[in-house]
Design a protein around this motif. Structure first.
Motif, PDB file in Angstrom:
ATOM      1  N   PRO A  24      33.251  -0.712  45.901  1.00  0.00           N
ATOM      2  CA  PRO A  24      33.819  -1.838  46.648  1.00  0.00           C
ATOM      3  C   PRO A  24      33.458  -1.850  48.145  1.00  0.00           C
ATOM      4  CG  PRO A  24      35.483  -0.139  46.340  1.00  0.00           C
ATOM      5  CD  PRO A  24      34.276   0.320  45.573  1.00  0.00           C
ATOM      6  N   THR A  25      33.333  -3.067  48.661  1.00  0.00           N
ATOM      7  CA  THR A  25      33.212  -3.273  50.098  1.00  0.00           C
ATOM      8  C   THR A  25      34.593  -3.035  50.694  1.00  0.00           C
ATOM      9  OG1 THR A  25      31.447  -4.892  49.884  1.00  0.00           O
ATOM     10  CG2 THR A  25      32.827  -5.054  51.849  1.00  0.00           C
ATOM     11  N   VAL A  26      34.637  -2.230  51.760  1.00  0.00           N
ATOM     12  CA  VAL A  26      35.940  -1.947  52.376  1.00  0.00           C
ATOM     13  C   VAL A  26      36.058  -2.674  53.715  1.00  0.00           C
ATOM     14  CG1 VAL A  26      37.467  -0.157  53.275  1.00  0.00           C
ATOM     15  CG2 VAL A  26      36.063   0.303  51.250  1.00  0.00           C
ATOM     16  N   ILE A  27      37.101  -3.466  53.834  1.00  0.00           N
ATOM     17  CA  ILE A  27      37.362  -4.195  55.075  1.00  0.00           C
ATOM     18  C   ILE A  27      38.708  -3.738  55.622  1.00  0.00           C
ATOM     19  CG2 ILE A  27      37.681  -6.452  56.164  1.00  0.00           C
ATOM     20  CD1 ILE A  27      36.034  -7.685  53.906  1.00  0.00           C
ATOM     21  N   MET A  28      38.685  -3.281  56.875  1.00  0.00           N
ATOM     22  CA  MET A  28      39.907  -2.789  57.495  1.00  0.00           C
ATOM     23  C   MET A  28      40.351  -3.782  58.556  1.00  0.00           C
ATOM     24  SD  MET A  28      39.882   1.083  58.842  1.00  0.00           S
ATOM     25  CE  MET A  28      41.188   1.564  59.915  1.00  0.00           C
ATOM     26  N   MET A  29      41.627  -4.138  58.509  1.00  0.00           N
ATOM     27  CA  MET A  29      42.150  -5.072  59.508  1.00  0.00           C
ATOM     28  C   MET A  29      42.951  -4.286  60.543  1.00  0.00           C
ATOM     29  SD  MET A  29      41.028  -7.704  57.915  1.00  0.00           S
ATOM     30  CE  MET A  29      41.762  -9.129  58.646  1.00  0.00           C
ATOM     31  N   VAL A  30      42.572  -4.402  61.806  1.00  0.00           N
ATOM     32  CA  VAL A  30      43.304  -3.678  62.845  1.00  0.00           C
ATOM     33  C   VAL A  30      43.681  -4.631  63.977  1.00  0.00           C
ATOM     34  CG1 VAL A  30      42.046  -1.551  62.304  1.00  0.00           C
ATOM     35  CG2 VAL A  30      41.229  -3.012  64.157  1.00  0.00           C
ATOM     36  N   GLY A  31      44.637  -4.201  64.792  1.00  0.00           N
ATOM     37  CA  GLY A  31      45.016  -5.032  65.932  1.00  0.00           C
ATOM     38  C   GLY A  31      46.440  -4.781  66.376  1.00  0.00           C
ATOM     39  N   LEU A  32      46.789  -5.431  67.479  1.00  0.00           N
ATOM     40  CA  LEU A  32      48.137  -5.250  68.019  1.00  0.00           C
ATOM     41  C   LEU A  32      49.169  -5.989  67.174  1.00  0.00           C
ATOM     42  CD1 LEU A  32      47.663  -5.616  71.889  1.00  0.00           C
ATOM     43  CD2 LEU A  32      47.669  -3.544  70.479  1.00  0.00           C
ATOM     44  N   GLN A  33      50.436  -5.688  67.439  1.00  0.00           N
ATOM     45  CA  GLN A  33      51.535  -6.296  66.701  1.00  0.00           C
ATOM     46  C   GLN A  33      51.533  -7.831  66.826  1.00  0.00           C
ATOM     47  OE1 GLN A  33      55.676  -5.222  67.824  1.00  0.00           O
ATOM     48  NE2 GLN A  33      55.291  -3.540  66.425  1.00  0.00           N
ATOM     49  N   GLY A  34      51.680  -8.457  65.694  1.00  0.00           N
ATOM     50  CA  GLY A  34      51.831  -9.910  65.711  1.00  0.00           C
ATOM     51  C   GLY A  34      50.548 -10.698  65.910  1.00  0.00           C
ATOM     52  N   ALA A  35      49.416 -10.003  65.907  1.00  0.00           N
ATOM     53  CA  ALA A  35      48.151 -10.697  66.152  1.00  0.00           C
ATOM     54  C   ALA A  35      47.773 -11.601  64.976  1.00  0.00           C
ATOM     55  CB  ALA A  35      47.041  -9.679  66.401  1.00  0.00           C
ATOM     56  N   GLY A  36      48.229 -11.208  63.787  1.00  0.00           N
ATOM     57  CA  GLY A  36      47.894 -12.014  62.602  1.00  0.00           C
ATOM     58  C   GLY A  36      47.169 -11.227  61.525  1.00  0.00           C
ATOM     59  N   LYS A  37      47.255  -9.903  61.567  1.00  0.00           N
ATOM     60  CA  LYS A  37      46.530  -9.058  60.593  1.00  0.00           C
ATOM     61  C   LYS A  37      46.914  -9.360  59.148  1.00  0.00           C
ATOM     62  CE  LYS A  37      48.209  -5.405  62.535  1.00  0.00           C
ATOM     63  NZ  LYS A  37      48.806  -6.098  63.687  1.00  0.00           N
ATOM     64  N   THR A  38      48.217  -9.356  58.891  1.00  0.00           N
ATOM     65  CA  THR A  38      48.680  -9.514  57.512  1.00  0.00           C
ATOM     66  C   THR A  38      48.331 -10.905  56.971  1.00  0.00           C
ATOM     67  OG1 THR A  38      50.465  -7.988  58.061  1.00  0.00           O
ATOM     68  CG2 THR A  38      50.670  -9.215  56.005  1.00  0.00           C
ATOM     69  N   THR A  39      48.593 -11.914  57.787  1.00  0.00           N
ATOM     70  CA  THR A  39      48.257 -13.280  57.392  1.00  0.00           C
ATOM     71  C   THR A  39      46.756 -13.404  57.135  1.00  0.00           C
ATOM     72  OG1 THR A  39      49.954 -13.906  58.998  1.00  0.00           O
ATOM     73  CG2 THR A  39      48.643 -15.677  58.051  1.00  0.00           C
ATOM     74  N   ASP A  59      41.956   8.155  60.865  1.00  0.00           N
ATOM     75  CA  ASP A  59      42.131   8.888  59.605  1.00  0.00           C
ATOM     76  C   ASP A  59      41.847   7.992  58.398  1.00  0.00           C
ATOM     77  OD1 ASP A  59      42.781  11.072  61.084  1.00  0.00           O
ATOM     78  OD2 ASP A  59      44.959  10.885  60.833  1.00  0.00           O
ATOM     79  N   ILE A  60      42.320   6.732  58.498  1.00  0.00           N
ATOM     80  CA  ILE A  60      42.060   5.793  57.393  1.00  0.00           C
ATOM     81  C   ILE A  60      40.562   5.517  57.313  1.00  0.00           C
ATOM     82  CG2 ILE A  60      42.415   3.441  56.561  1.00  0.00           C
ATOM     83  CD1 ILE A  60      45.214   3.517  57.773  1.00  0.00           C
ATOM     84  N   ARG A  61      39.971   5.336  58.470  1.00  0.00           N
ATOM     85  CA  ARG A  61      38.535   5.093  58.549  1.00  0.00           C
ATOM     86  C   ARG A  61      37.731   6.181  57.862  1.00  0.00           C
ATOM     87  NH1 ARG A  61      34.874   2.250  62.861  1.00  0.00           N
ATOM     88  NH2 ARG A  61      33.353   2.694  61.262  1.00  0.00           N
ATOM     89  N   ALA A  62      38.246   7.410  58.013  1.00  0.00           N
ATOM     90  CA  ALA A  62      37.485   8.566  57.535  1.00  0.00           C
ATOM     91  C   ALA A  62      37.493   8.704  56.007  1.00  0.00           C
ATOM     92  CB  ALA A  62      38.034   9.840  58.178  1.00  0.00           C
ATOM     93  N   ILE A  63      38.396   8.000  55.327  1.00  0.00           N
ATOM     94  CA  ILE A  63      38.492   8.129  53.866  1.00  0.00           C
ATOM     95  C   ILE A  63      37.212   7.626  53.204  1.00  0.00           C
ATOM     96  CG2 ILE A  63      39.747   7.408  51.788  1.00  0.00           C
ATOM     97  CD1 ILE A  63      42.210   7.064  53.682  1.00  0.00           C
ATOM     98  N   LYS A  64      36.855   6.420  53.565  1.00  0.00           N
ATOM     99  CA  LYS A  64      35.563   5.893  53.123  1.00  0.00           C
ATOM    100  C   LYS A  64      35.105   4.964  54.232  1.00  0.00           C
ATOM    101  CE  LYS A  64      33.142   3.387  49.434  1.00  0.00           C
ATOM    102  NZ  LYS A  64      32.554   2.221  50.100  1.00  0.00           N
ATOM    103  N   GLU A  65      33.920   5.186  54.738  1.00  0.00           N
ATOM    104  CA  GLU A  65      33.427   4.403  55.857  1.00  0.00           C
ATOM    105  C   GLU A  65      33.535   2.902  55.531  1.00  0.00           C
ATOM    106  OE1 GLU A  65      32.731   5.362  58.746  1.00  0.00           O
ATOM    107  OE2 GLU A  65      31.879   3.482  59.522  1.00  0.00           O
ATOM    108  N   PRO A  66      34.365   2.161  56.285  1.00  0.00           N
ATOM    109  CA  PRO A  66      34.513   0.735  55.985  1.00  0.00           C
ATOM    110  C   PRO A  66      33.213  -0.029  56.291  1.00  0.00           C
ATOM    111  CG  PRO A  66      36.211   1.498  57.524  1.00  0.00           C
ATOM    112  CD  PRO A  66      35.190   2.578  57.422  1.00  0.00           C
ATOM    113  N   ASP A  67      32.988  -1.091  55.544  1.00  0.00           N
ATOM    114  CA  ASP A  67      31.823  -1.930  55.810  1.00  0.00           C
ATOM    115  C   ASP A  67      32.102  -2.858  56.973  1.00  0.00           C
ATOM    116  OD1 ASP A  67      30.090  -1.268  53.363  1.00  0.00           O
ATOM    117  OD2 ASP A  67      32.131  -1.562  52.583  1.00  0.00           O
TER     118      ASP A  67
END
Ligand SMILES: Nc1nc2c(ncn2[C@@H]2O[C@H](COP(=O)(O)OP(=O)(O)OP(=O)(O)O)[C@@H](O)[C@H]2O)c(=O)[nH]1
Ligand SMILES: [Mg+2]
Length: 451
Positions: free
Chosen positions: A101-116, A208-216
């Motif tokens: 699988p392609t891995v996409i990681m969403m990061v950012g400050l609180q309330g920026a809109g990551k979950t949405t 640490d999350i990044r290190a599990i499998k290098e995200p694309d």
């Protein structure tokens, strides 16, 4: 409306130079002073502004412009090119892994809109790319964050991997990767926790999350309303964990534009998507050229057509295209258009995508509310078939009858008749423009509507 102030000022400034048969160095200097001011006002990063002004100035006083037959327009084109460049030039695509699988990681400050955005992105990946995404709830800190993602998953009928909040995000992601393999998901999108400020613990966890499998892809989600702060946040995240792209959210609000114009240049990371609302379909790929065109009031026909195509069925679009061309558009078609426009979204946003729309008097204040549309519909329903196809015959007594039938006034009828004529004129212009542009510009998609 995003970019309003900037658009207004830039358009005003460029209007002055556009028609000039001769452009002197002094003209360019004068123009650039105003452009500089407009950009700073829009909260664009100072360094970016300086560089932009220098690039445009250098090109605008160059030989090519001086020798050109339409120097004014040439300068406008340079500004548009440089604006496009500033925002990244080409549209930036998603990088998919050659080994799913392609891995996409969403990061950012609180309330920026990551979950949405996690939900919106999964929706696009499924719809447009035929992918089978798995959403991962890795925010164990904010109350109800897991439920929020689960609700979004339900709404979209997409699976969400969650293990509650008593287990570390790293462990959640590890197990999610296992499940993705077992269930043959080709994309995994990880929704991570936000913090009010960038802090060491947050960064370490992300590493640490990044290190599990290098995200694309590591997408930094930032709120466009925060202007230059968004740029600082992007820089910090990029330095700390490395990002591959930016998602700029809340561009549907009245942001001044600073973030959109500075981020790419400062961080060297492309804006990949923009959030245009709270709904799950309100995420759009970012097109630098279209955005530049929109800011400069040249319209965004491509997005408009794409929006239309998403809502109009092919057969009907062909018929309408023929009607535009032959000018045989009737009130019945108009009625149908109103219905479709209602589905496309707020009308004032749509109208702003038309070339030169900013210059149509009163349009900037056009708040076409549902009630008004209903009134227009009532008027058309009160017309006879003949009146609908040949509105020229609508004389005084007919107007009186229609007004009575629809519970409106003669003034309302007159206004609608005028609007209808204007609309026909605009369509003619658009058709002509397309025909003229055909030789020079390649505009796929447009062809299918206006041949
Ligand atoms: N108008 C608008 N609202 C948006 C957009 N994207 C997100 N939002 C709203 O912003 C708010 C925060 O969104 P979330 O997705 O919960 O943000 P988050 O980054 O996950 O927040 P945390 O998990 O608390 O860090 C919600 O009310 C969203 O509906 C957008 O593009 N436009
Ligand atoms: Mg969240």
């Amino acid at each position: 409306m995003a970019f309003e102030g900037l658009a207004e000022r830039l358009q005003g400034t460029l209007q002055k130079i556009k028609g000039k048969g001769k452009v002197s160095e002094a003209d360019v200097k004068e123009m650039m002073r105003e452009v500089r001011y407009a950009l700073l006002e829009a909260d664009v990063n100072l360094k970016v502004v300086k560089e932009f002004v220098k690039n445009v100035s250098d090109r605008a006083v160059g030989q090519d412009v001086m020798k050109s037959l339409t120097p004014g327009q040439q300068v406008v084109k340079i500004v548009k090119d440089e604006l496009t460049e500033l925002m990244g030039g080409e549209q930036s695509q998603i990088s998919f892994s050659s080994r799913p699988p392609t891995v996409i990681m969403m990061v950012g400050l609180q309330g920026a809109g990551k979950t949405t955005t996690t939900g919106k992105l999964a929706n696009i990946l499924r719809k447009k790319y035929n992918k089978k995404p798995l959403l991962v709830a890795a925010d164990i800190y904010r109350p109800a964050a897991v439920q929020q993602l689960q609700t979004i998953g339900k709404q979209l009928s997409l699976p969400v991997f969650a293990l509650g909040t008593d287990i570390s995000p790293v462990e959640i992601v590890k197990q999610a990767m296992e499940q993705a393999k077992e269930e043959h998901h080709d994309v995994v999108i990880i929704d991570t926790a936000g913090r009010l400020h960038i802090d060491e613990t947050l960064m370490q966890e992300l590493k640490d999350i990044r290190a599990i499998k290098e995200p694309d892809e590591v997408f930094l989600v930032v709120d466009a309303m925060t202007g230059q702060d968004a740029v600082n946040v992007a820089n910090n995240f990029n330095d700390a964990i490395g990002i591959t792209g930016v998602v700029l959210t809340k561009l549907d609000g009245d942001t001044r534009g600073g973030a959109a114009l500075s981020i790419r240049s400062v961080t060297q990371k492309p804006i990949k998507f923009v959030g245009m609302g709270e709904k799950m379909d309100a995420l759009e790929p970012f097109h630098p050229e279209r955005m530049a065109s929109r800011i400069l009031g040249m319209g965004d026909m491509m997005s408009l057509i794409e929006k239309a195509q998403a809502n109009v069925d092919e057969e009907r679009a062909k018929e309408l295209e023929e009607k535009f061309r032959t000018q045989s558009f009737t009130f019945d078609d108009f009625l149908e258009q109103i219905g479709q426009v209602k589905q496309m979204g707020p009308l004032d946003e749509i109208l702003k995508m038309l070339p030169g729309a900013g210059k149509i008097k009163g349009l900037e204040n056009a708040k076409v509310d549902e009630k008004q549309m209903d009134r227009v519909e009532a008027i058309i329903y009160s017309m006879t078939t003949q009146e609908k196809t040949t509105p020229e015959i609508i004389n005084g007594p007919r107007k009186k009858r229609i007004a009575k039938g629809s519970g409106t006034s003669i003034q309302d009828i007159n206004r609608l008749l005028k609007q209808f004529e204007d609309m026909k004129k605009m369509m003619k212009q658009m058709t002509n423009m397309q025909q003229k542009g055909k030789k020079k510009m390649k505009m796929p998609g447009l062809d299918s509507l206006f041949k």
